[in-house]
Design a protein around this motif. Structure first.
Motif, PDB file in Angstrom:
ATOM      1  N   ILE A 189       0.986  -1.280   0.045  1.00 56.06           N
ATOM      2  CA  ILE A 189      -0.040  -0.073   0.079  1.00 56.06           C
ATOM      3  C   ILE A 189       0.824   1.380  -0.042  1.00 56.06           C
ATOM      4  CG2 ILE A 189      -1.721   1.439   1.344  1.00 56.06           C
ATOM      5  CD1 ILE A 189      -2.808  -1.370   0.132  1.00 56.06           C
ATOM      6  N   GLU A 194      -4.384 -10.836   0.382  1.00 56.87           N
ATOM      7  CA  GLU A 194      -4.870  -9.782   1.276  1.00 56.87           C
ATOM      8  C   GLU A 194      -4.494  -8.493   0.904  1.00 56.87           C
ATOM      9  OE1 GLU A 194      -4.643 -12.644   5.614  1.00 56.87           O
ATOM     10  OE2 GLU A 194      -2.685 -11.567   4.751  1.00 56.87           O
ATOM     11  N   ALA A 242      -6.857  -7.119  -1.876  1.00 61.80           N
ATOM     12  CA  ALA A 242      -7.918  -6.476  -1.323  1.00 61.80           C
ATOM     13  C   ALA A 242      -7.589  -5.365  -0.632  1.00 61.80           C
ATOM     14  CB  ALA A 242      -8.599  -7.487  -0.234  1.00 61.80           C
ATOM     15  N   ALA A 243      -6.560  -5.193  -0.005  1.00 62.45           N
ATOM     16  CA  ALA A 243      -6.350  -3.739   0.825  1.00 62.45           C
ATOM     17  C   ALA A 243      -5.897  -2.850  -0.307  1.00 62.45           C
ATOM     18  CB  ALA A 243      -5.052  -3.861   2.058  1.00 62.45           C
ATOM     19  N   ARG A 302      -7.131  -2.613  -3.177  1.00 62.50           N
ATOM     20  CA  ARG A 302      -8.472  -2.112  -3.962  1.00 62.50           C
ATOM     21  C   ARG A 302      -9.041  -1.072  -3.110  1.00 62.50           C
ATOM     22  NH1 ARG A 302     -13.418  -6.325  -5.305  1.00 62.50           N
ATOM     23  NH2 ARG A 302     -13.263  -6.542  -3.019  1.00 62.50           N
ATOM     24  N   LYS A 303      -9.152  -1.088  -1.892  1.00 69.99           N
ATOM     25  CA  LYS A 303      -9.676  -0.157  -1.093  1.00 69.99           C
ATOM     26  C   LYS A 303      -8.804   1.093  -1.022  1.00 69.99           C
ATOM     27  CE  LYS A 303     -12.061  -3.453   1.958  1.00 69.99           C
ATOM     28  NZ  LYS A 303     -12.062  -4.019   3.229  1.00 69.99           N
ATOM     29  N   ALA A 304      -7.302   0.780  -0.759  1.00 70.23           N
ATOM     30  CA  ALA A 304      -6.910   2.105  -0.533  1.00 70.23           C
ATOM     31  C   ALA A 304      -6.335   2.967  -1.783  1.00 70.23           C
ATOM     32  CB  ALA A 304      -5.386   1.605   0.215  1.00 70.23           C
ATOM     33  N   PRO A 344      -7.821   2.391  -5.495  1.00 72.54           N
ATOM     34  CA  PRO A 344      -8.642   1.676  -6.140  1.00 72.54           C
ATOM     35  C   PRO A 344      -8.127   1.669  -7.735  1.00 72.54           C
ATOM     36  CG  PRO A 344      -9.825   3.425  -5.304  1.00 72.54           C
ATOM     37  CD  PRO A 344      -8.421   3.318  -4.461  1.00 72.54           C
ATOM     38  N   GLY A 371     -10.332  -9.161  -5.817  1.00 69.47           N
ATOM     39  CA  GLY A 371     -10.392  -7.871  -6.814  1.00 69.47           C
ATOM     40  C   GLY A 371      -9.289  -7.625  -7.562  1.00 69.47           C
TER      41      GLY A 371
END
Length: 202
Positions: free
Chosen positions: A41, A65, A68-69, A71-73, A75, A98
């Motif tokens: 990230i 994992e 997924a992180a 995609r949120k942080a 995108p 994702g």
């Protein structure tokens, strides 16, 4: 405009080889390399890649994992999983997290570069043999909590240790272990964990 790449792999030799191969392509540029999933990230925020190539098995966070992180942080970054372990369950979990693509590390360099370009264009890229295996294998039979308990059991702790780590009663842990053993067709919890790992369910 070059496609900017982040490569995350805990094996420095593999990471360096991937970076060197992809940097040879005139339209690809490796802007960041990290060796841990929990570094993805920060690296993505700092270097603004278009595509992140993530290994599945890494310390800190595994690649799924991390996907997924990410995609949120961040995108806007597309994810291509590149792994030694072509396990059917990994593919399904990666797509749910994702990821836009999933290829194995022995993919020829030209095909890997093409996979990066296709993922960047918004397409999905999946290793064909792995896609077929995933269809045959089906989804994981384990519930989320059974998976948690099996993961904890892999560390070799007692039922009491697992119960403490997961904030469950010992009876609940035994019930989840029993269910997981039954669903995997195993004889012991260690065997159940091995079967689940081999299928990419954990």
């Amino acid at each position: 405009m070059s496609i900017r790449l982040l490569i995350a792999d805990d094996q420095a030799l593999v990471r360096g080889a991937l970076a060197a191969l992809l940097d040879l392509e005139p339209d690809l540029e490796v802007v960041s390399e990290v060796g841990r999933g929990d570094e993805v990230i920060d690296a993505a925020r700092e270097t603004k890649p278009d595509v992140a190539l993530l290994d599945v098995e890494m310390p800190g966070l595994d690649g799924i994992e991390a996907a997924a992180a990410l995609r949120k942080a961040v995108p806007g970054v597309r994810v291509l999983m590149v792994t030694t372990f072509g396990r059917p369950g990994y593919l399904r979990r990666a797509m749910e997290a994702g990821a836009a693509g999933f290829v194995v590390k022995d993919t020829p360099a030209t095909q890997l570069a093409d996979a990066v370009r296709r993922v960047h264009q918004g397409l999905r890229v999946v290793d064909p043999s792995l896609a077929a295996e995933t269809l045959v294998a089906g989804t994981s039979p384990l519930t989320a909590r059974e998976s948690d308990v099996l993961r904890a059991a892999r560390e070799g702790g007692t039922v009491a240790d697992i119960a403490k780590d997961l904030h469950l009663s010992e009876g609940t842990v035994r019930n989840h272990l029993s269910a997981a053993i039954g669903k995997t067709g195993a004889r012991t919890r260690a065997e159940a964990a091995r079967i689940a790992v081999d299928n990419g369910w954990l």
